[in-house]
Write a protein that holds these residues in place. Structure first.
Motif, PDB file in Angstrom:
ATOM      1  N   ASP A   1     -15.194 -48.113 -50.201  1.00 17.45           N
ATOM      2  CA  ASP A   1     -16.566 -48.592 -50.032  1.00 17.45           C
ATOM      3  C   ASP A   1     -17.305 -47.770 -48.978  1.00 17.45           C
ATOM      4  O   ASP A   1     -16.843 -47.630 -47.845  1.00 17.45           O
ATOM      5  CB  ASP A   1     -16.517 -50.062 -49.599  1.00 17.45           C
ATOM      6  N   SER A   2     -18.468 -47.229 -49.361  1.00 13.80           N
ATOM      7  CA  SER A   2     -19.294 -46.492 -48.396  1.00 13.80           C
ATOM      8  C   SER A   2     -20.586 -47.239 -48.075  1.00 13.80           C
ATOM      9  O   SER A   2     -21.539 -46.647 -47.564  1.00 13.80           O
ATOM     10  CB  SER A   2     -19.617 -45.089 -48.936  1.00 13.80           C
TER      11      SER A   2
ATOM     12  N   THR B   1     -20.758 -53.985 -45.322  1.00 15.84           N
ATOM     13  CA  THR B   1     -19.599 -54.216 -46.197  1.00 15.84           C
ATOM     14  C   THR B   1     -19.305 -55.697 -46.432  1.00 15.84           C
ATOM     15  O   THR B   1     -18.356 -56.023 -47.157  1.00 15.84           O
ATOM     16  CB  THR B   1     -18.349 -53.561 -45.582  1.00 15.84           C
ATOM     17  N   GLU B   2     -20.098 -56.572 -45.858  1.00 15.80           N
ATOM     18  CA  GLU B   2     -19.769 -58.001 -45.905  1.00 15.80           C
ATOM     19  C   GLU B   2     -19.680 -58.524 -47.339  1.00 15.80           C
ATOM     20  O   GLU B   2     -18.737 -59.250 -47.695  1.00 15.80           O
ATOM     21  CB  GLU B   2     -20.812 -58.794 -45.122  1.00 15.80           C
ATOM     22  N   ALA B   3     -20.645 -58.163 -48.195  1.00 13.53           N
ATOM     23  CA  ALA B   3     -20.665 -58.681 -49.567  1.00 13.53           C
ATOM     24  C   ALA B   3     -19.444 -58.205 -50.348  1.00 13.53           C
ATOM     25  O   ALA B   3     -18.810 -58.989 -51.070  1.00 13.53           O
ATOM     26  CB  ALA B   3     -21.950 -58.256 -50.270  1.00 13.53           C
ATOM     27  N   ASN B   4     -19.101 -56.925 -50.217  1.00 13.32           N
ATOM     28  CA  ASN B   4     -17.948 -56.411 -50.950  1.00 13.32           C
ATOM     29  C   ASN B   4     -16.638 -57.008 -50.435  1.00 13.32           C
ATOM     30  O   ASN B   4     -15.715 -57.261 -51.213  1.00 13.32           O
ATOM     31  CB  ASN B   4     -17.903 -54.885 -50.872  1.00 13.32           C
TER      32      ASN B   4
ATOM     33  N   ILE C   1     -12.872 -48.252 -45.980  1.00  8.99           N
ATOM     34  CA  ILE C   1     -14.242 -47.858 -45.637  1.00  8.99           C
ATOM     35  C   ILE C   1     -14.302 -46.337 -45.587  1.00  8.99           C
ATOM     36  O   ILE C   1     -13.413 -45.681 -45.033  1.00  8.99           O
ATOM     37  CB  ILE C   1     -14.657 -48.445 -44.277  1.00  8.99           C
ATOM     38  N   SER C   2     -15.375 -45.776 -46.161  1.00 10.26           N
ATOM     39  CA  SER C   2     -15.463 -44.323 -46.324  1.00 10.26           C
ATOM     40  C   SER C   2     -16.872 -43.834 -46.032  1.00 10.26           C
ATOM     41  O   SER C   2     -17.844 -44.582 -46.166  1.00 10.26           O
ATOM     42  CB  SER C   2     -15.087 -43.962 -47.764  1.00 10.26           C
ATOM     43  N   PRO C   3     -17.019 -42.544 -45.683  1.00  6.38           N
ATOM     44  CA  PRO C   3     -18.355 -41.942 -45.675  1.00  6.38           C
ATOM     45  C   PRO C   3     -18.904 -41.908 -47.108  1.00  6.38           C
ATOM     46  O   PRO C   3     -18.136 -41.938 -48.071  1.00  6.38           O
ATOM     47  CB  PRO C   3     -18.108 -40.516 -45.161  1.00  6.38           C
TER      48      PRO C   3
ATOM     49  N   VAL D   1     -15.754 -37.687 -52.121  1.00  9.37           N
ATOM     50  CA  VAL D   1     -14.992 -38.013 -50.910  1.00  9.37           C
ATOM     51  C   VAL D   1     -14.273 -39.340 -51.100  1.00  9.37           C
ATOM     52  O   VAL D   1     -13.077 -39.476 -50.790  1.00  9.37           O
ATOM     53  CB  VAL D   1     -15.922 -38.070 -49.691  1.00  9.37           C
ATOM     54  N   GLN D   2     -14.971 -40.326 -51.613  1.00 11.99           N
ATOM     55  CA  GLN D   2     -14.379 -41.654 -51.796  1.00 11.99           C
ATOM     56  C   GLN D   2     -13.207 -41.606 -52.771  1.00 11.99           C
ATOM     57  O   GLN D   2     -12.164 -42.224 -52.535  1.00 11.99           O
ATOM     58  CB  GLN D   2     -15.444 -42.644 -52.275  1.00 11.99           C
ATOM     59  N   ARG D   3     -13.385 -40.903 -53.869  1.00 16.38           N
ATOM     60  CA  ARG D   3     -12.285 -40.815 -54.846  1.00 16.38           C
ATOM     61  C   ARG D   3     -11.083 -40.073 -54.252  1.00 16.38           C
ATOM     62  O   ARG D   3      -9.937 -40.439 -54.509  1.00 16.38           O
ATOM     63  CB  ARG D   3     -12.780 -40.148 -56.122  1.00 16.38           C
TER      64      ARG D   3
END
Length: 347
Positions: free
Chosen positions: A40-41, A45-48, A67-69, A74-76
């Motif tokens: 998740d970027s 992030t509360e909802a996720n 948690i990611s930029p 990048v996330q994958r």
């Protein structure tokens, strides 16, 4: 025939309404992932986090949450680094899996006893899984709803009149590999590249290459680039009985200028990296790029600012196509980054 397990990696950003629909459909598969990862970027992030906690309770499963930029590549890659299983699925956060999708995809890998298949994709479904949208908190845009039913017809026309150069590149790469006799064109078909919302790979193969972070934050065509890198050594197959519906979240991921520029520039970059850059390929790329610009020009007559900006971006990017396709192989990445800077695109 050995039974394989798989990991699933979802990259998400600012789309909890989509994740709330897609995550349960993955965890609820009759053949569920041995490992579920969400990267998740989102700034908030509360909802996720709440969605993941709810899914864990409903399915009795643990979801790895990272948690990611921002940047889908990048996330994958961050998610891929955590994968423990021999196959990895990369659905988008708005990919809605029909029942039995993963049975079909994994059965395809298991049938490939010769290890010729490097990636398997699902087919794009025409409708959402039954009942999946009952709790939906968003709707696809009118434009996406109109485009979806006519996409197949448009694709056939484009293929006949103005072929996508990615198709030529994929066919050229695939011709070097033996073809299993069970790929019959009905249940299984060869594919030239895979679309991001419905792709999977053998983990050991995609790990050799990863997803190209040079493509920037939106990373348009990262899926095609990854497909071509796998095609250099293995085939890609579509499992036609596996159905995934792309219930596109309505928010635009970038501005009009950037989206238009990346359609032209990123296609040239991927081809310059992965394809044979002969005269025929260059002609096809230029012709297809002009076709996209004509499309954007027609849309811009509506007067919508996004459409006008997209046309402007595509036209500006055309100035860099021949340079990219003509530069030495070891200079492609630097030439592409220089073009991004010249166009004012994100790093």
């Amino acid at each position: 025939m050995s039974r394989l397990s798989y990991s699933a990696v979802i990259a998400t950003r600012n789309r909890p309404e989509a994740l709330a629909l897609s995550l349960p459909l993955i965890l609820g598969q009759s053949r569920a992932p041995a490992q579920m990862i969400v990267v998740d970027s989102s700034p908030d992030t509360e909802a996720n986090r709440a969605i993941i906690t709810s899914a864990e309770a409903a399915f009795g499963r643990t979801v790895t949450y990272i948690i990611s930029p921002p940047s889908s590549s990048v996330q994958r890659n961050i998610g891929l680094a955590e994968v423990t299983e021999p196959v990895v699925l990369f659905p988008d956060d708005d990919s809605l899996l029909h029942p039995g999708v993963m049975e079909e995809i994994m059965a395809t890998y298991e049938r490939d006893e010769g290890g010729l298949i490097g990636g398997v994709c699902a087919a794009e479904a025409d409708t959402a899984p039954e009942g999946a949208l009952a709790s939906a908190r968003y709707e696809m845009t009118l434009g996406d709803r109109i485009r979806k039913p006519v996409a197949a017809t448009r694709f056939r026309l484009e293929r006949a009149l103005v072929p996508e150069p990615f198709l030529r590149a994929g066919r050229r790469l695939a011709r070097n590999h033996p073809r299993p006799d069970w790929i019959d064109g009905e249940r299984h078909v060869e594919v030239e590249f895979m679309t991001g919302f419905r792709m999977s790979f053998r983990t050991e193969l995609i790990r050799r290459h990863g997803f190209d972070e040079t493509l920037g934050r939106y990373a348009l065509f990262e899926d095609t680039d990854a497909s071509f890198k796998i095609l250099k050594s293995h085939l890609l197959v579509g499992a036609r009985r596996a159905q995934i519906y792309h219930y596109k979240a309505p928010a635009k991921r970038d501005g009009g200028f950037s989206m238009g520029a990346m359609q032209i520039l990123n296609r040239a970059y991927v081809l310059a990296q992965d394809a044979e850059r002969d005269a025929a390929m260059r002609r096809q790329l230029r012709r297809f790029s002009r076709y996209k610009i004509a499309q954007y020009g027609a849309a811009a007559t509506s007067g919508a600012q996004f459409a006008k900006d997209r046309l402007r971006g595509a036209r500006a990017a055309m100035n860099h196509v021949d340079v990219l396709m003509g530069c030495p192989s070891d200079a492609v990445s630097g030439t592409y980054l220089a073009a991004r800077r010249a166009l004012g695109l994100d790093p």
